[in-house]
Scaffold this motif. Sequence first.
Motif, PDB file in Angstrom:
ATOM      1  N   ARG A 136       0.863  -1.179   0.000  1.00  0.00           N
ATOM      2  CA  ARG A 136       0.000   0.000   0.000  1.00  0.00           C
ATOM      3  C   ARG A 136       0.897   1.227   0.000  1.00  0.00           C
ATOM      4  NH1 ARG A 136      -5.079   1.336   3.797  1.00  0.00           N
ATOM      5  NH2 ARG A 136      -6.167   0.585   1.967  1.00  0.00           N
ATOM      6  N   ILE A 137       0.625   2.123  -0.942  1.00  0.00           N
ATOM      7  CA  ILE A 137       1.291   3.418  -0.986  1.00  0.00           C
ATOM      8  C   ILE A 137       0.304   4.429  -0.427  1.00  0.00           C
ATOM      9  CG2 ILE A 137       2.286   5.205  -2.455  1.00  0.00           C
ATOM     10  CD1 ILE A 137       2.983   2.976  -4.462  1.00  0.00           C
ATOM     11  N   SER A 138       0.715   5.179   0.596  1.00  0.00           N
ATOM     12  CA  SER A 138      -0.127   6.212   1.202  1.00  0.00           C
ATOM     13  C   SER A 138       0.552   7.560   0.982  1.00  0.00           C
ATOM     14  CB  SER A 138      -0.308   5.960   2.698  1.00  0.00           C
ATOM     15  OG  SER A 138      -0.941   4.720   2.909  1.00  0.00           O
ATOM     16  N   GLY A 185      -5.097  12.366  -9.788  1.00  0.00           N
ATOM     17  CA  GLY A 185      -5.126  11.414 -10.890  1.00  0.00           C
ATOM     18  C   GLY A 185      -4.141  10.290 -10.644  1.00  0.00           C
ATOM     19  N   ILE A 186      -4.547   9.058 -10.992  1.00  0.00           N
ATOM     20  CA  ILE A 186      -3.680   7.884 -10.859  1.00  0.00           C
ATOM     21  C   ILE A 186      -3.661   7.192 -12.210  1.00  0.00           C
ATOM     22  CG2 ILE A 186      -3.303   5.684  -9.684  1.00  0.00           C
ATOM     23  CD1 ILE A 186      -5.000   6.790  -7.376  1.00  0.00           C
ATOM     24  N   ALA A 234      -7.843   2.107  -5.040  1.00  0.00           N
ATOM     25  CA  ALA A 234      -7.375   3.378  -4.492  1.00  0.00           C
ATOM     26  C   ALA A 234      -8.510   4.013  -3.702  1.00  0.00           C
ATOM     27  CB  ALA A 234      -6.916   4.311  -5.612  1.00  0.00           C
ATOM     28  N   SER A 235      -8.145   4.710  -2.630  1.00  0.00           N
ATOM     29  CA  SER A 235      -9.144   5.413  -1.822  1.00  0.00           C
ATOM     30  C   SER A 235      -8.545   6.707  -1.309  1.00  0.00           C
ATOM     31  CB  SER A 235      -9.621   4.532  -0.668  1.00  0.00           C
ATOM     32  OG  SER A 235      -8.539   4.229   0.194  1.00  0.00           O
ATOM     33  N   LEU A 275      -4.228   9.643   0.344  1.00  0.00           N
ATOM     34  CA  LEU A 275      -4.549   8.849  -0.840  1.00  0.00           C
ATOM     35  C   LEU A 275      -3.870   7.499  -0.666  1.00  0.00           C
ATOM     36  CD1 LEU A 275      -5.722   8.588  -3.709  1.00  0.00           C
ATOM     37  CD2 LEU A 275      -3.560   9.524  -4.556  1.00  0.00           C
ATOM     38  N   HIS A 276      -4.671   6.434  -0.604  1.00  0.00           N
ATOM     39  CA  HIS A 276      -4.144   5.079  -0.433  1.00  0.00           C
ATOM     40  C   HIS A 276      -4.273   4.333  -1.755  1.00  0.00           C
ATOM     41  CE1 HIS A 276      -4.008   5.655   3.892  1.00  0.00           C
ATOM     42  NE2 HIS A 276      -5.255   6.065   3.855  1.00  0.00           N
TER      43      HIS A 276
END
Length: 156
Positions: A50-52, A64-65, A112-113, A119-120
């Motif tokens: 998980r990238i936070s 944007g991802i 993603a959330s 932003l996770h």
Amino acid sequence: MRSFDLTPLYRATVGFDQIADLMDRALASDVGQTTYPPYNIEKTEDDAWRISIAVAGFSDTDLGIEVNDRALIVTGRKSEDESARKFLHRGIATRAFERRFHLADHVRVTGASHVDGMLHIDLAREVPEALKPRRIAIEKAAPSAHTDVVDAKAVN
């Protein structure tokens, strides 16, 4: 800081270009690389991460991802609606950013959330069935009858 020349790796190996490119990126001195916004990378399972990213002041529409050629690109662009606002102190940075993460083979974004200014982005390694190790069954051969043996008689 020392500078390493990885040219011998390129001419002495075949098929390890990705490793040499990764080492090039890791050893490159990116002095201009910004630390904004701050982020964490955590391992949640054996093949999951998980990238936070701290994105205080950004809404879902400002973020944007994108995944492009094994690179995860996260961007933030704040809309300019602050013309009527007067700040006495501005300590929350809402400047535009672009953060890149290089993904390994078979790692994909699973979700993603955006919760409480964080932003996770969830990632998982999904190895295709064709690349997973598999066991090959060994069949027992039926005993063969020696029917093809020719009896030889003496000629004298």
